[in-house]
Design a protein around this motif. Structure first.
Motif, PDB file in Angstrom:
ATOM      1  N   GLY A  78       0.806  -1.210   0.000  1.00 34.58           N
ATOM      2  CA  GLY A  78       0.000   0.000   0.000  1.00 34.58           C
ATOM      3  C   GLY A  78       0.836   1.255   0.000  1.00 34.58           C
ATOM      4  O   GLY A  78       1.867   1.327   0.676  1.00 34.58           O
ATOM      5  N   SER A  79       0.405   2.260  -0.734  1.00 30.77           N
ATOM      6  CA  SER A  79       1.173   3.490  -0.886  1.00 30.77           C
ATOM      7  C   SER A  79       1.224   4.320   0.391  1.00 30.77           C
ATOM      8  O   SER A  79       2.064   5.206   0.528  1.00 30.77           O
ATOM      9  CB  SER A  79       0.582   4.341  -2.017  1.00 30.77           C
ATOM     10  N   SER A  80       0.326   4.048   1.337  1.00 37.05           N
ATOM     11  CA  SER A  80       0.298   4.822   2.585  1.00 37.05           C
ATOM     12  C   SER A  80       1.304   4.319   3.621  1.00 37.05           C
ATOM     13  O   SER A  80       1.465   4.925   4.676  1.00 37.05           O
ATOM     14  CB  SER A  80      -1.106   4.786   3.190  1.00 37.05           C
ATOM     15  N   LEU A  81       1.986   3.241   3.331  1.00 36.66           N
ATOM     16  CA  LEU A  81       2.948   2.662   4.277  1.00 36.66           C
ATOM     17  C   LEU A  81       4.139   3.606   4.452  1.00 36.66           C
ATOM     18  O   LEU A  81       4.762   4.019   3.477  1.00 36.66           O
ATOM     19  CB  LEU A  81       3.436   1.310   3.740  1.00 36.66           C
ATOM     20  N   ASN A  82       4.456   3.969   5.695  1.00 34.37           N
ATOM     21  CA  ASN A  82       5.618   4.830   5.925  1.00 34.37           C
ATOM     22  C   ASN A  82       6.833   3.983   6.287  1.00 34.37           C
ATOM     23  O   ASN A  82       6.721   2.779   6.543  1.00 34.37           O
ATOM     24  CB  ASN A  82       5.338   5.889   6.997  1.00 34.37           C
ATOM     25  N   VAL A  83       8.002   4.613   6.313  1.00 31.42           N
ATOM     26  CA  VAL A  83       9.233   3.847   6.493  1.00 31.42           C
ATOM     27  C   VAL A  83       9.323   3.221   7.887  1.00 31.42           C
ATOM     28  O   VAL A  83       9.844   2.109   8.042  1.00 31.42           O
ATOM     29  CB  VAL A  83      10.466   4.731   6.193  1.00 31.42           C
ATOM     30  N   GLU A  84       8.804   3.910   8.900  1.00 30.73           N
ATOM     31  CA  GLU A  84       8.842   3.348  10.248  1.00 30.73           C
ATOM     32  C   GLU A  84       8.035   2.049  10.317  1.00 30.73           C
ATOM     33  O   GLU A  84       8.493   1.050  10.888  1.00 30.73           O
ATOM     34  CB  GLU A  84       8.313   4.353  11.269  1.00 30.73           C
ATOM     35  N   ASP A  85       6.838   2.067   9.726  1.00 30.02           N
ATOM     36  CA  ASP A  85       6.024   0.856   9.718  1.00 30.02           C
ATOM     37  C   ASP A  85       6.668  -0.231   8.866  1.00 30.02           C
ATOM     38  O   ASP A  85       6.576  -1.426   9.182  1.00 30.02           O
ATOM     39  CB  ASP A  85       4.620   1.166   9.200  1.00 30.02           C
ATOM     40  N   ALA A  86       7.315   0.180   7.757  1.00 33.34           N
ATOM     41  CA  ALA A  86       7.979  -0.805   6.893  1.00 33.34           C
ATOM     42  C   ALA A  86       9.060  -1.560   7.668  1.00 33.34           C
ATOM     43  O   ALA A  86       9.190  -2.782   7.541  1.00 33.34           O
ATOM     44  CB  ALA A  86       8.574  -0.110   5.677  1.00 33.34           C
ATOM     45  N   TYR A  87       9.847  -0.848   8.478  1.00 31.61           N
ATOM     46  CA  TYR A  87      10.874  -1.523   9.273  1.00 31.61           C
ATOM     47  C   TYR A  87      10.247  -2.383  10.371  1.00 31.61           C
ATOM     48  O   TYR A  87      10.796  -3.437  10.733  1.00 31.61           O
ATOM     49  CB  TYR A  87      11.863  -0.517   9.865  1.00 31.61           C
ATOM     50  N   ARG A  88       9.099  -1.961  10.915  1.00 28.67           N
ATOM     51  CA  ARG A  88       8.412  -2.794  11.906  1.00 28.67           C
ATOM     52  C   ARG A  88       7.959  -4.111  11.277  1.00 28.67           C
ATOM     53  O   ARG A  88       8.046  -5.176  11.895  1.00 28.67           O
ATOM     54  CB  ARG A  88       7.210  -2.048  12.496  1.00 28.67           C
ATOM     55  N   ILE A  89       7.465  -4.018  10.046  1.00 29.49           N
ATOM     56  CA  ILE A  89       7.061  -5.231   9.337  1.00 29.49           C
ATOM     57  C   ILE A  89       8.260  -6.132   9.109  1.00 29.49           C
ATOM     58  O   ILE A  89       8.201  -7.352   9.327  1.00 29.49           O
ATOM     59  CB  ILE A  89       6.388  -4.861   8.001  1.00 29.49           C
ATOM     60  N   GLN A  90       9.377  -5.533   8.656  1.00 24.97           N
ATOM     61  CA  GLN A  90      10.591  -6.327   8.447  1.00 24.97           C
ATOM     62  C   GLN A  90      11.024  -7.014   9.735  1.00 24.97           C
ATOM     63  O   GLN A  90      11.347  -8.211   9.744  1.00 24.97           O
ATOM     64  CB  GLN A  90      11.725  -5.440   7.927  1.00 24.97           C
ATOM     65  N   THR A  91      11.062  -6.261  10.840  1.00 26.91           N
ATOM     66  CA  THR A  91      11.494  -6.818  12.120  1.00 26.91           C
ATOM     67  C   THR A  91      10.628  -8.005  12.521  1.00 26.91           C
ATOM     68  O   THR A  91      11.133  -9.053  12.953  1.00 26.91           O
ATOM     69  CB  THR A  91      11.433  -5.731  13.211  1.00 26.91           C
TER      70      THR A  91
END
Length: 247
Positions: free
Chosen positions: A19-32
């Motif tokens: 989703g285009s609304s995903l910010n970088v902080e949330d992206a790293y949380r998903i990765q973690t």
């Protein structure tokens, strides 16, 4: 989202963009959280990889900073080993420089501190694999997907006295050159990638520990893999590394 990303990598099945609304902080949380699922299955974190180390790539993706992902022992391929296409969705490979960490580091460090923290250096090939349908993604999708990292092959470790600022690098498919470049393409000096690695992992509350492997970033564009290929990388004054794609 972390479960979806992890399942896509584990089963080699593509998923839609997050989703285009995903910010970088949330992206790293998903990765973690997706990597935590791997660790829960028995894998072990053994290092990190750096991405977007090319200024041209940063401009292309519309970003102003590097990205990073985690390396686990389940991603490691033996030098001279064989991989199978069934494990990947869109596999590609890139020539890299690998650092073996000898001293604990985190947070802002200088170039000299980065060099001092390295125990050894090796040629390496990273196997990247975006798990998104149609090979379409935003940069936050890439971060969530462990910075597209899927596998890596490291050659013999060498003493760090080798000057790595401008080493010729030739990646070959079945003996024919497919990418020719220089380690200078990695931020102008690969040790700069290690400085950034220490800074970025600290933002997530992590540290680079003795024994960790850090992939400094790609020195050339990636090349798509196909069954039956023999892939090799020769790095001036540093050595070679290779792997095979099963038929």
């Amino acid at each position: 989202m972390a479960e979806a990303v992890d399942n896509a990598a584990f089963h080699a099945k593509p998923i839609g963009q997050l989703g285009s609304s995903l910010n970088v902080e949330d992206a790293y949380r998903i990765q973690t959280r997706s990597i935590a699922r791997r660790i829960a299955r028995g894998e072990r974190r053994i290092g990190v990889k750096m991405g977007f180390t090319s200024k041209a790539k940063m401009i292309q993706m519309g970003v102003s900073d590097l990205i990073w992902g985690r390396l686990t022992d389940g991603m490691r391929v033996d030098d001279g080993g064989t991989i199978h296409m069934a494990r990947y969705v869109h596999p590609r490979c890139e020539p890299e420089i690998a650092f073996l960490i000898g001293k604990e580091i985190a947070g802002p460090i200088t170039m000299l501190e980065a060099q001092d923290a390295v125990a050894a250096i090796a040629p390496a090939i990273e196997i990247i694999d975006s798990r998104y349908e149609g090979f379409k993604f935003t940069w936050t999708d890439v971060v969530a997907d462990n910075a597209s990292s899927s596998g890596f092959v490291v050659g013999a470790w060498q003493d760090k006295v080798v000057d790595i600022a401008n080493l010729g690098m030739v990646m070959r498919f079945d003996g024919a050159p497919v990418q020719i470049g220089s380690s200078a393409a990695i931020l102008g000096q690969p040790f700069r990638a290690l400085v950034d690695a220490a800074r970025l992992v600290a933002l997530e509350g992590e540290r680079l520990m003795p024994g960790d492997i850090v992939l400094a970033g790609a020195a050339t564009p990636a090349e798509a893999l196909r069954p039956g290929l023999h892939v090799s990388l020769d790095v001036q004054n540093l050595g070679s590394v290779e792997f095979q794609v099963a038929r």
